[in-house]
Design a protein around this motif. Structure first.
Motif, PDB file in Angstrom:
ATOM      1  N   ASP A  38      -7.963   1.470   4.346  1.00 41.08           N
ATOM      2  CA  ASP A  38      -6.833   2.393   4.226  1.00 41.08           C
ATOM      3  C   ASP A  38      -5.638   1.998   5.082  1.00 41.08           C
ATOM      4  O   ASP A  38      -4.512   2.396   4.791  1.00 41.08           O
ATOM      5  CB  ASP A  38      -7.267   3.817   4.581  1.00 41.08           C
ATOM      6  N   ASP A  39      -5.845   1.203   6.147  1.00 41.02           N
ATOM      7  CA  ASP A  39      -4.719   0.834   7.006  1.00 41.02           C
ATOM      8  C   ASP A  39      -3.968  -0.399   6.486  1.00 41.02           C
ATOM      9  O   ASP A  39      -3.068  -0.910   7.156  1.00 41.02           O
ATOM     10  CB  ASP A  39      -5.189   0.600   8.445  1.00 41.02           C
ATOM     11  N   ASN A  64       0.411   4.040   2.506  1.00 43.61           N
ATOM     12  CA  ASN A  64       0.675   3.846   3.928  1.00 43.61           C
ATOM     13  C   ASN A  64       2.004   4.518   4.284  1.00 43.61           C
ATOM     14  O   ASN A  64       3.005   4.314   3.589  1.00 43.61           O
ATOM     15  CB  ASN A  64       0.733   2.351   4.250  1.00 43.61           C
ATOM     16  N   GLU A  99      -1.243  -2.633   4.836  1.00 47.16           N
ATOM     17  CA  GLU A  99       0.209  -2.437   4.696  1.00 47.16           C
ATOM     18  C   GLU A  99       0.741  -3.317   3.556  1.00 47.16           C
ATOM     19  O   GLU A  99       0.875  -2.848   2.427  1.00 47.16           O
ATOM     20  CB  GLU A  99       0.891  -2.735   6.036  1.00 47.16           C
ATOM     21  N   ASN A 134       0.868  -1.168   0.000  1.00 46.97           N
ATOM     22  CA  ASN A 134       0.000   0.000   0.000  1.00 46.97           C
ATOM     23  C   ASN A 134       0.909   1.224   0.000  1.00 46.97           C
ATOM     24  O   ASN A 134       1.423   1.636   1.047  1.00 46.97           O
ATOM     25  CB  ASN A 134      -0.913  -0.003   1.223  1.00 46.97           C
TER      26      ASN A 134
END
Length: 492
Positions: A380-381, A263, A383, A260
């Motif tokens: 969205d979190d 991130n 990784e 991501n």
């Protein structure tokens, strides 16, 4: 009298001849047998025997007629297809232009919720010229359209029966649905009226056997005739058994470690490069897969049209990886890796956990059932994530657009990589029929992917299978999903 007696004896023997029943095994229950509302290989393994698409892809990657016999391009945005006449669905209704219109309009309707809608989403209009001719209009031009029409989600279904197809599929294919016992088996019977000629097999049984070890026991005992995608140890063991036939083929698949890039932990490309340098792809392919996979660089394997042959820019280098982390100020890094339940991916994740520990990165592994994983990677979190993917159309657009076009964030582009130049190149590849232009555009995309590292492509797995010697005449290409049993026989 004697001749009549012989004839009677022959008929009696034929009457008592055992039915030709071929049994395959899959690991999981299909979620549905409606090909338009799923994107699941266990479903497609069954639906490919029942339904058909307008065109097919051969083991050589050539696009050939299916339910369409010929096609032409009256202009760059219009594909005209001549339909096979005299074909009927299993319930006796006619296959014609109305069925094609209804099928495509259904999958393109957002209300259908088809996960494979993106395969055909460039189609803006479906027109019936007459009962045996349809036109598909795209805007703008869509060069890989023919290849996409061979995808299982583009199967043609009968008009007005969509609501029932999930449990009682009706197609035009060589086998007719008979029954489905959840978690146990799906039974199909030969379509005596199949336009391509009735199959030699009387019946196909697809058994749901969640454990590979149990599948192998059933194969050895004759309870199953064919199994697929074997772990390396099992495959190599079966390879030494003279009573079975094994094979491995280059597939359309690839396995990826995705980042991501939005991130904060992974925004610095040096961190992504460090992780890439920490991965020993040769160790994974030779030690774990024992030669049944090849180290990967480009996001798509060489079986796929427009795959780039790229040199490895991130050779295994622990010291170099540590230096890159130090430059990025990320020596004390902890990351979470999300993946779905899959024996191969889970084993490789353990290898990655050990490898990243060597450069001071603490890796937490989180394994989830696929539907939960699919939701997780859109958060969205996110990784790190790991996935396997098959370029089912054998055209680069299918993978590269899904993974790297900004419009696919986060549904398919879980890396959240947005680059206007990449978007433009992907649009060029889609919209331009010129082969050389497409090849150049897709090569540039693949080079930039390797440079910017929204993901590391780890390996290309070989497609493996094992079968009883009695099974002959089947066609296997690229994946178990496309098993073709139209000319298959059992010789005992």
């Amino acid at each position: 009298m004697f001749r009549r007696l012989v004839a009677a004896l022959v008929l009696a023997v034929l009457a008592w001849a055992p039915a030709q029943t071929l049994t395959t095994a899959i690991l999981s229950n299909p979620p549905t047998l409606d090909p338009q509302v799923t994107f699941n290989g266990y479903s497609f393994h069954v639906t490919q025997q029942v339904y058909e698409t307008l065109v097919r892809v051969t083991p050589d990657g050539e696009i050939v007629p299916g339910l369409a016999t010929a096609w032409s391009w009256p202009d760059p945005t219009t594909l005209r297809l001549e339909l096979r006449e005299g074909v009927t669905f299993h319930d006796g209704t006619a296959f014609d232009a109305d069925a094609v219109l209804a099928s495509f309009e259904r999958i393109l309707d957002p209300a259908t919720g088809a996960p494979g809608r993106f395969v055909l989403s460039r189609i803006q209009e479906v027109r019936a010229v007459d009962a045996a001719t349809v036109e598909l209009v795209t805007d703008p031009p869509f060069a890989p359209l023919l290849a996409h029409l061979a995808h299982p989600v583009a199967s043609i279904v009968p008009v007005g029966q969509a609501d029932a197809l999930g449990r009682a599929p009706v197609g035009t294919g060589p086998f007719v649905f008979e029954s489905w016992v959840d978690g146990s088996q799906v039974v199909l019977s030969a379509n005596a009226d199949y336009w391509g000629g009735a199959p030699e097999l009387d019946q196909v049984v697809v058994r749901i056997i969640p454990e590979v070890a149990t599948q192998i026991v059933e194969l050895r005992s004759g309870g199953v005739d064919m199994i697929f995608n074997l772990p390396a140890d099992n495959y190599l063991s079966l390879q030494n058994e003279g009573s079975l036939v094994t094979g491995s083929l280059p597939g359309w698949g690839s396995a990826h470690l995705g980042f991501n890039v939005e991130n904060p932990k992974l925004q610095d490309v040096r961190v992504r490069q460090a992780i890439a340098h920490a991965i020993d792809k040769t160790l994974i392919t030779e030690e774990f897969f024992q030669g049944l996979a090849t180290p990967a660089v480009a996001p798509i394997p060489g079986t796929v049209r427009y795959a780039a042959d790229l040199d490895e820019p991130y050779p295994y280098d622990v010291d170099g990886a540590r230096a890159l982390l130090a430059e990025a100020g990320a020596e004390d890094l902890s990351l979470r890796l999300d993946l779905f339940q899959n024996p191969d991916l889970e084993a490789v994740a353990q290898v990655l956990q050990f490898s990243l520990a060597e450069i001071g990165v603490d890796l937490e592994i989180r394994v989830q059932e696929y539907s939960a994983y699919a939701e997780t990677i859109q958060q969205d979190d996110l990784e790190l994530y790991m996935t396997s993917w098959g370029t089912v159309t054998l055209d680069a657009d299918y993978t590269l657009y899904a993974f790297f076009h900004s419009s696919e964030i986060p549904a398919n582009n879980a890396s959240r990589w947005a680059d206007p130049e990449i978007d433009a190149l992907l649009e060029t590849g889609r919209n331009t029929p010129d082969d050389a232009v497409r090849a150049d555009a897709y090569r540039q995309v693949q080079e930039r992917v390797v440079e910017e590292l929204p993901m590391v492509t780890l390996y290309y797995p070989l497609f493996t299978y094992a079968k009883r010697p009695a099974v002959e005449g089947e066609t296997l290409a690229f994946s178990w999903i496309l098993l073709d049993l139209r000319t298959a026989t059992l010789t005992e």
